[in-house]
Design a protein around this motif. Structure first.
Motif, PDB file in Angstrom:
ATOM      1  N   ARG A 391     -45.777  -7.041 -40.629  1.00  0.00           N
ATOM      2  CA  ARG A 391     -46.108  -7.184 -40.398  1.00  0.00           C
ATOM      3  C   ARG A 391     -46.972  -6.442 -39.329  1.00  0.00           C
ATOM      4  N   ASP A 392     -47.675  -5.529 -39.769  1.00  0.00           N
ATOM      5  CA  ASP A 392     -48.875  -4.877 -39.371  1.00  0.00           C
ATOM      6  C   ASP A 392     -49.622  -4.919 -40.361  1.00  0.00           C
ATOM      7  N   ARG A 393     -51.489  -6.267 -39.906  1.00  0.00           N
ATOM      8  CA  ARG A 393     -51.782  -5.317 -41.635  1.00  0.00           C
ATOM      9  C   ARG A 393     -52.768  -4.673 -42.233  1.00  0.00           C
ATOM     10  N   ARG A 394     -52.343  -2.916 -41.651  1.00  0.00           N
ATOM     11  CA  ARG A 394     -53.497  -2.500 -41.876  1.00  0.00           C
ATOM     12  C   ARG A 394     -52.066  -1.454 -43.245  1.00  0.00           C
ATOM     13  N   ALA A 395     -50.991  -2.182 -43.201  1.00  0.00           N
ATOM     14  CA  ALA A 395     -50.267  -1.276 -44.407  1.00  0.00           C
ATOM     15  C   ALA A 395     -50.487  -1.379 -45.245  1.00  0.00           C
ATOM     16  N   ALA A 396     -51.344  -2.869 -45.960  1.00  0.00           N
ATOM     17  CA  ALA A 396     -52.002  -3.109 -46.613  1.00  0.00           C
ATOM     18  C   ALA A 396     -53.598  -1.789 -47.364  1.00  0.00           C
ATOM     19  N   ALA A 397     -53.948  -1.430 -46.302  1.00  0.00           N
ATOM     20  CA  ALA A 397     -54.710  -0.211 -46.751  1.00  0.00           C
ATOM     21  C   ALA A 397     -53.997   0.860 -47.568  1.00  0.00           C
ATOM     22  N   VAL A 398     -53.253   0.637 -47.922  1.00  0.00           N
ATOM     23  CA  VAL A 398     -52.883   2.240 -48.348  1.00  0.00           C
ATOM     24  C   VAL A 398     -52.770   2.105 -49.988  1.00  0.00           C
ATOM     25  N   ILE A 399     -52.654   0.160 -50.528  1.00  0.00           N
ATOM     26  CA  ILE A 399     -52.856   0.335 -51.919  1.00  0.00           C
ATOM     27  C   ILE A 399     -54.343  -0.838 -52.140  1.00  0.00           C
ATOM     28  N   ALA A 400     -55.243  -0.259 -51.325  1.00  0.00           N
ATOM     29  CA  ALA A 400     -56.464  -0.816 -52.276  1.00  0.00           C
ATOM     30  C   ALA A 400     -57.316  -0.372 -52.696  1.00  0.00           C
ATOM     31  N   GLY A 401     -57.349  -1.238 -53.755  1.00  0.00           N
ATOM     32  CA  GLY A 401     -58.136  -0.938 -54.804  1.00  0.00           C
ATOM     33  C   GLY A 401     -59.569  -0.436 -54.430  1.00  0.00           C
ATOM     34  N   ARG A 402     -60.301   0.056 -55.352  1.00  0.00           N
ATOM     35  CA  ARG A 402     -61.838   0.928 -55.164  1.00  0.00           C
ATOM     36  C   ARG A 402     -63.056  -0.505 -54.910  1.00  0.00           C
ATOM     37  N   SER A 403     -62.455  -1.952 -55.785  1.00  0.00           N
ATOM     38  CA  SER A 403     -63.488  -2.505 -56.314  1.00  0.00           C
ATOM     39  C   SER A 403     -64.106  -2.646 -54.892  1.00  0.00           C
ATOM     40  N   ALA A 404     -65.733  -2.547 -54.908  1.00  0.00           N
ATOM     41  CA  ALA A 404     -66.378  -3.022 -54.155  1.00  0.00           C
ATOM     42  C   ALA A 404     -67.067  -4.056 -53.902  1.00  0.00           C
ATOM     43  N   TYR A 405     -66.589  -4.934 -55.248  1.00  0.00           N
ATOM     44  CA  TYR A 405     -67.222  -6.081 -55.280  1.00  0.00           C
ATOM     45  C   TYR A 405     -66.796  -7.564 -54.680  1.00  0.00           C
ATOM     46  N   PHE A 406     -65.772  -7.364 -53.666  1.00  0.00           N
ATOM     47  CA  PHE A 406     -64.114  -7.551 -53.398  1.00  0.00           C
ATOM     48  C   PHE A 406     -63.935  -7.692 -52.046  1.00  0.00           C
ATOM     49  N   ALA A 407     -65.248  -6.831 -51.404  1.00  0.00           N
ATOM     50  CA  ALA A 407     -64.478  -6.161 -50.525  1.00  0.00           C
ATOM     51  C   ALA A 407     -64.466  -7.262 -48.603  1.00  0.00           C
ATOM     52  N   GLN A 408     -65.132  -8.507 -49.694  1.00  0.00           N
ATOM     53  CA  GLN A 408     -65.256  -9.191 -48.017  1.00  0.00           C
ATOM     54  C   GLN A 408     -63.981  -9.789 -47.289  1.00  0.00           C
ATOM     55  N   GLU A 409     -64.345 -10.037 -46.130  1.00  0.00           N
ATOM     56  CA  GLU A 409     -62.529 -10.355 -45.211  1.00  0.00           C
ATOM     57  C   GLU A 409     -63.244 -11.548 -44.465  1.00  0.00           C
ATOM     58  N   TRP A 410     -61.810 -11.867 -44.397  1.00  0.00           N
ATOM     59  CA  TRP A 410     -61.937 -12.990 -43.524  1.00  0.00           C
ATOM     60  C   TRP A 410     -61.558 -12.870 -42.058  1.00  0.00           C
ATOM     61  N   ASP A 411     -62.431 -13.107 -40.889  1.00  0.00           N
ATOM     62  CA  ASP A 411     -62.173 -13.132 -39.885  1.00  0.00           C
ATOM     63  C   ASP A 411     -61.277 -11.419 -39.377  1.00  0.00           C
ATOM     64  N   GLY A 412     -61.431 -10.538 -39.639  1.00  0.00           N
ATOM     65  CA  GLY A 412     -60.453  -9.208 -39.903  1.00  0.00           C
ATOM     66  C   GLY A 412     -59.348  -9.120 -40.912  1.00  0.00           C
ATOM     67  N   ARG A 413     -59.391 -10.440 -41.463  1.00  0.00           N
ATOM     68  CA  ARG A 413     -57.653 -10.436 -42.917  1.00  0.00           C
ATOM     69  C   ARG A 413     -58.598  -9.749 -43.859  1.00  0.00           C
ATOM     70  N   PRO A 414     -57.809  -8.602 -44.219  1.00  0.00           N
ATOM     71  CA  PRO A 414     -57.824  -8.154 -46.097  1.00  0.00           C
ATOM     72  C   PRO A 414     -58.192  -8.938 -46.759  1.00  0.00           C
TER      73      PRO A 414
END
Lengths: 584, 584
Positions: A391-414
Motif C-alpha cells: 500500500r505504501d512503498r516506504r515499507a520496503a525500506a525496512v528490508i532494504a539491503g546495502r548494495s550500493a550498485y543496485f540503488a537506482q530507482e524509477w520515477d521514485g519507485r524502489p
C-alpha cells in the motif's frame, strides 16, 4: 488478418498458423540481434568443437517434446479440475518466449532495460487491481506466493520492532517521546512509516533494519504474534519458521461456517494482545483460500483494526494472501480500475457470480497494508510469476539491503534488487504478465469475464450437488454433497456413506476409481483432487473431501458431464459400473 | 543434417534454420496436445468475444520483440564484460520454450509428471558436480542463489538448535544423555542428522522443526552465530535479517591478500565460540565471489572443522556459496564425475587455467554440508535457475512442512513441495537445465571447456594489466593495474592517478567515458562495471575498481581490443581521445 475478437486468446485451430508466424518473426529478431552482438566485435569466441551438433539437439528436443505431449496432465481440458494450473493465452506464451531469448534479469535495469520497465508497469497494474494508488504503493513480481508472503511478513516483522528500537536509542528516542509503551509496541502502521521517514530525514536509513533486529532479539517477548486463520495456506507454517517465529507465536484463529476467519475469535485475540501490550506482527487474512476458495470478511477485519486504533491508539499490520483470488477483483472493476456498483456486478451475469459479502471484501482490499497476488494463478501467466503489492512503498525500506550498485530507482519507485527478497528474477515473467494485462484487461470485461465465468461454474456445480438424489441412485452408493456455496472458483464435495455409516475412507475409494479412469484415458476423464478441510468452529477437527478447482468457464453440457461422472463413480452399483465401462 | 560438432551450441547462422524447424515441431506437438485436451471433453469453454483478436496480439508481440532487439544489453557480445549473464545454447532455449508451453509446476509431480522427473535427474547431476553421492545427497532448483542460500541457512539454523531441544524434552533427552552442554550446542552435523533419524524412528518427525523453534527462542544466546567472510555476496545481509539473526550474531571475517577468507581469523573466532559454548549456526565459504571471483581455501576450512571435532567434539555446519563458481568444478572432472589429477587439468590448457589452490578447493567441496550453485550463471541456463545441493538428504527434514497432500517422494528422495523454501516452481527451468547438462556435459570436455576458457581469458587479461606501460602512455593518464591473478573468471582493475595522486573519483570518470561510448554504439563498445572491493586484512577499508566479468572465452584479438579500449579511455590525452573518436 486481424481475426475475430477472442480468436487471439487461447491456443486453437484459428490461431495456430498465426502463432507460428509470430514466433518466426520474433526468433528472427533474436537471431539478428545475437548476430549483431557477436559479429561487431571481431572474431567469435572459441567455443571449441566439443559442443553438440544440431542432430544431437534435435533428438533431445524431440524426446522432450514427445514426453511432454504424451505425459503432461491435460490442464487445458474442461474436465481437468485438479491443480490450479491456468490455461495460457497465446500472447502470454509468445511474450515469455520472446523475452526469455534475451535472458533479461530484473535484479537491475542494467541487465534488463526493457523488462525492468515492464515490471514497473505491471507493478502499477497490480496496485490498481488491488485498489492501491500506484503513486504511493509499489508492487513487484516474485517466484511465487511463498516468496511474496515471506517478504510481506518480513516487512511486517521489521516494522513492528522499529518503534521500540527507536525508543531504545538515545539518538532517536525523542521521535517517540510521550507514546506509552503499550501503544508503542503496536503502533499503527502509518505511524511506523512516519518513523521510517523521520529516520531517513536524519540520515540514518541504513540503521532502520539494524535497529529492528537488535530490538527483536533483546525483548523478552519475542518477535511478536502472527495471527492466521485455519484456512491459510500450508506455506504459512514454513513462513513462520523461516522468519524465526516461535511456534507459540503463531496463533491460528478458527473459521466460521463459511470457512472464513472467525471474526469474534480474532477480535478476542487481538484485544487481549493489545491490552497486554504484546506485539502483533501481523494479521493475515485470505482472499481465496486454496483449500476452499473462501474469502475472509476483510471489511470486518478492517473495522476491527480501525476500532482498535480508536480504542487503544494501537493496531496491527494487515496482510492479505490473495495469491489465488486477487485477480478475481477484476470482476468488480470498470475500465479505470474503479469499483462498479454491486448492482452492475450482479447484473453482469444471470448467475450472480459474486456474492455481496465477497464484493464487500474486494471493496475493503485497498485498506490492507500488503497483498500477495499471483499472476501465475488467476493471471493466466505461466510459472514463475507471483507478486507482492504494498500500500505504501516506504515499507520496503525496512528490508532494504546495502548494495550500493543496485540503488537506482524509477520515477521514485524502489529499485528491485535492493528491496526484494529475491535477487536475480526473470524479466521474461514481467513481459508475460504485461502481455496478459494488455490483452485481457484488468476489468469486468477482461479478467472479470474469464474469472467470473469460473466462479459462476463453481457455483453452478454447487447447486447441482445440493439437489435431491437423481432418479435411480441407490442407497448403497456414496452420496456427494456440497455443503456450502463457494465464494470463488473452488468447490468441495463431502462424501457421505449409505445409511450414515462412518469410518473407512470413502474419499480415498472414490479418488481411486477416478484415478483408474484417468490412467486409462487421461484426455477424456475427470481430474479432481482430495482435500482436507478444517471444520468450522464448534464442529472441530478436519474432514476429507473432494476438491474441484475450476480454472475455466464450463459449458452447461460439460457441467452435466462432470456431475454424471462423479455420481457414476460414487454410485458403486452394478449398473453404474457397467455404464461407466461403456463410456470409457 | 547433423551438422558439425559445436554447431548446435550457441545461436548462429549455422543453426538458424534448424532452430526454427525444431520450434515448428515442438509448437506443433503443443497445439496438437492442447487440441486433444480441449476437444475430447465436449464443447469448448466459453471465453466470450472479449479476448484480443490475432491482430492485437501480433502488434503487441512485434512491439515487445522490437524493443528487446533494440534496447537489450548485448550480453552475447565478446565486449560485454559487465553483468554475469551467460549466453544461452539453442538446446537450452528450445527446452525452456518447449516445456513452458505445457506450464508444468514442479511443486508436485501431479502438476508436472515430466519435469519433476527431470528435476530429480538434474538434482543428481548437481550432486555429482559438487562431488556428493546422489544416493545420499539431494538437490533441487530454486528461483536463484538468494533462495538457495536462505534455505541452506534455514536448515543449518534448525539443525543447530535441535540437540538442545531434544535435551530439553523429557521424552527425548535420553538420546543425548552424557553429552556435555558445550558439545551439545555445537554437535557435529552428522550427529544432529542421527538425532533426526532417531526422532523419526520414534514417530516424532513432525516435532523436529517445532522443537527447534522453541529452543531457538528459549535460549538466552539467540539463534547462534553466522560466520561470513568479507567477500560474501550482498544478499547475505538480507539472509541474516530474514531468518531473524541478531545483527550482532553475524560475524564478518576479514580477507587475506588473495581476497579469500582469512583462515587464521576464522580459526580464532571458531575456537573462541566453541570454547565458550556459543552456538555456531554456520560458517559460509565462497567459491567464486561475485565481486572478485575469489575461491576460499575450502581445504583449510574443512581441516579446521575436522580439527575442532577432534579437539572439542564439536564443530560447525559448512555451507559453500558456489552460486557463481560451482559449474567451474567441471574443469576438473572426468566423464564419470571423478576428479582428474591436477597434472591433467593443468595440461588441458597452455594457459594453466586453474591454480593449484583452486583445484584443491574444488577437491574439498564434497566435504561441505551444502552448496549453492546457480545453473543460470555458469550453467548457461536462462533465469530463473538457482540450485541448492545437500550432502545428506536427511537435513531437509528440519524444514519440512506439514502438507500431507504433497508427501510423495521419488526413489527415496524428499518431495519438492514439502521440503523446499519455495512452492510453485517452473518445470520449464528443470527442462532447460536438463538440456544444458545433456548437451554440454558436466566434465572437463564440456562445461570445463566453456568455463575454463573464461578463466583462461580472465587470467590472460590479468597478465596484460601487470605489464609495463605500453609505449606512448602519458604520465597524465590514469593507469590500470590488476593487482591479483584471478581465481576464476572475474578481473578487477585498480585505477591509479598520475603522480600517485589520491582522491577524486577516477573510476567514476573512467566509467563515465566508457558509458558514453556504450550509449553511442552499444553493439561495438566495451561494457564493464564498477565494483567496491574489501581490501585485504591489514590494508582495511574498501577500494573502488573496474570489474570485468568474463562470461565467454575471448579470442586473443578481442583481448587485445579490450586492453586497448580500456587504456585509451584511461589515457585521457589528446591523441588518445582522437584515436578513440576515430574508432567509434
Amino acid at each position: 488478418m486481424t481475426g475475430a475478437p477472442g480468436a487471439g486468446l487461447f491456443p486453437g485451430p484459428g490461431n495456430r498458423a498465426a502463432f507460428m508466424e509470430m514466433l518466426r518473426e520474433l526468433v528472427g529478431d533474436y537471431y539478428d540481434w545475437h548476430g549483431s552482438c557477436v559479429d561487431a566485435a571481431g572474431p567469435p569466441a572459441d567455443v571449441g568443437d566439443s559442443g553438440p551438433g544440431i542432430g544431437e539437439v534435435r533428438s533431445l528436443i524431440r524426446e522432450l517434446s514427445g514426453r511432454l505431449a504424451r505425459e503432461s496432465t491435460p490442464w487445458p481440458s474442461p474436465l481437468y479440475l485438479a491443480h490450479m494450473t491456468p490455461d495460457t493465452p497465446i500472447a502470454v506464451s509468445l511474450a515469455y518466449l520472446c523475452a526469455m531469448l534475451y535472458n533479461p534479469n530484473n535484479v537491475t535495469s542494467e541487465a534488463s532495460p526493457v523488462t525492468t520497465r515492464l515490471e514497473h508497469e505491471v507493478g502499477d497494474d497490480l496496485c490498481r487491481l488491488v485498489g492501491y494508488h500506484p503513486d504511493r504503493g509499489w508492487a513487484h513480481l516474485s517466484s511465487g506466493g511463498h516468496a511474496a508472503n515471506y517478504e510481506a511478513i518480513w516487512i511486517a516483522r521489521n516494522l513492528r520492532s522499529l518503534p521500540a528500537a527507536v525508543a531504545d536509542d538515545p539518538r532517536t528516542r525523542d521521535l517517540v517521546a510521550g507514546i506509552p509503551p503499550a501503544r508503542l509496541v503496536n503502533l499503527p502502521v502509518d505511524g511506523v512509516l512516519d518513523l521510517v521517514d523521520a529516520l531517513t530525514g536524519r540520515g540514518v536509513p541504513a540503521r532502520v533494519g539494524r535497529l529492528s533486529g537488535e530490538t527483536r532479539r533483546r525483548g523478552t517477548q519475542g518477535a511478536g504474534k502472527l495471527l492466521l486463520a485455519a484456512n491459510a495456506h500450508y506455506a504459512w507454517d514454513k513462513c513462520a519458521d523461516l522468519l524465526g517465529f516461535d511456534p507459540g507465536d503463531v496463533e491460528v484463529v478458527g473459521l466460521d461456517r463459511d470457512h472464513r476467519i472467525d471474526l469474534p475469535a480474532l477480535r478476542r485475540r487481538v484485544c487481549d494482545l493489545l491490552e497486554r501490550g504484546r506485539p502483533i506482527v501481523a494479521v493475515v487474512a485470505t482472499l481465496g483460500s486454496t483449500g476452499e476458495g473462501s474469502v475472509d470478511d476483510l471489511r470486518g477485519v478492517v473495522r476491527l483494526r480501525d476500532w482498535c486504533e480508536r480504542r487503544y491508539g494501537a493496531s496491527f499490520y494487515l496482510h492479505v494472501d490473495a495469491a489465488f483470488g486477487g485477480y478475481c477483483r477484476a470482476v468488480c472493476l470498470d475500465g479505470d480500475g474503479a469499483m462498479l456498483p454491486y448492482e452492475d456486478v450482479a447484473a453482469a451475469s444471470s448467475s450472480a457470480r459474486v456474492k455481496p459479502e465477497v464484493y464487500e471484501a474486494f471493496r475493503a482490499l485497498p485498506l490492507a497494508d500488503s497483498v500477495t497476488v499471483d499472476p501465475h494463478k488467476g493471471g493466466h501467466v505461466p510459472y514463475p510469476a507471483g507478486g507482492l503489492v504494498l500500500r505504501d512503498r516506504r515499507a520496503a525500506a525496512v528490508i532494504a539491503g546495502r548494495s550500493a550498485y543496485f540503488a537506482q530507482e524509477w520515477d521514485g519507485r524502489p529499485a528491485f534488487g535492493t528491496h526484494t527478497l529475491e535477487g536475480a528474477r526473470p524479466g521474461a515473467a514481467a513481459a508475460a504478465v504485461w502481455a496478459a494485462h494488455r490483452t485481457i484487461g484488468l476489468h469486468a470485461g477482461g479478467y472479470g469475464r474469464l474469472l467470473g465465468g469460473c466462479i459462476a461454474t463453481a457455483r453452478r456445480l454447487h447447486r447441482r450437488f445440493t439437489e435431491a438424489d437423481p432418479p435411480g441412485a441407490r442407497s448403497q452408493g456414496l452420496r456427494l454433497v456440497s455443503s456450502y456455496d463457494p465464494d470463488l472458483n473452488i468447490l468441495n464435495l463431502s462424501v457421505a456413506q449409505p445409511g450414515g455409516r462412518t469410518g473407512g475412507d470413502p474419499v480415498g475409494r472414490l479418488l481411486e476409481r477416478l484415478r483408474a479412469e484417468v490412467a486409462a484415458a487421461p484426455m477424456t476423464s475427470l481430474w479432481v483432487s482430495g482435500n482436507t478441510l478444517a471444520r468450522p468452529e464448534g464442529a472441530g477437527g478436519t474432514e476429507r473431501v473432494l476438491r474441484l478447482c475450476v480454472m475455466k468457464h464450463l459449458d452447461p453440457v460439460v457441467v452435466d458431464h462432470v456431475c454424471r461422472t462423479l455420481r457414476l463413480a460414487a454410485g458403486d452399483h452394478p449398473s453404474a459400473v457397467a455404464d461407466r465401462n461403456a463410456r470409457v
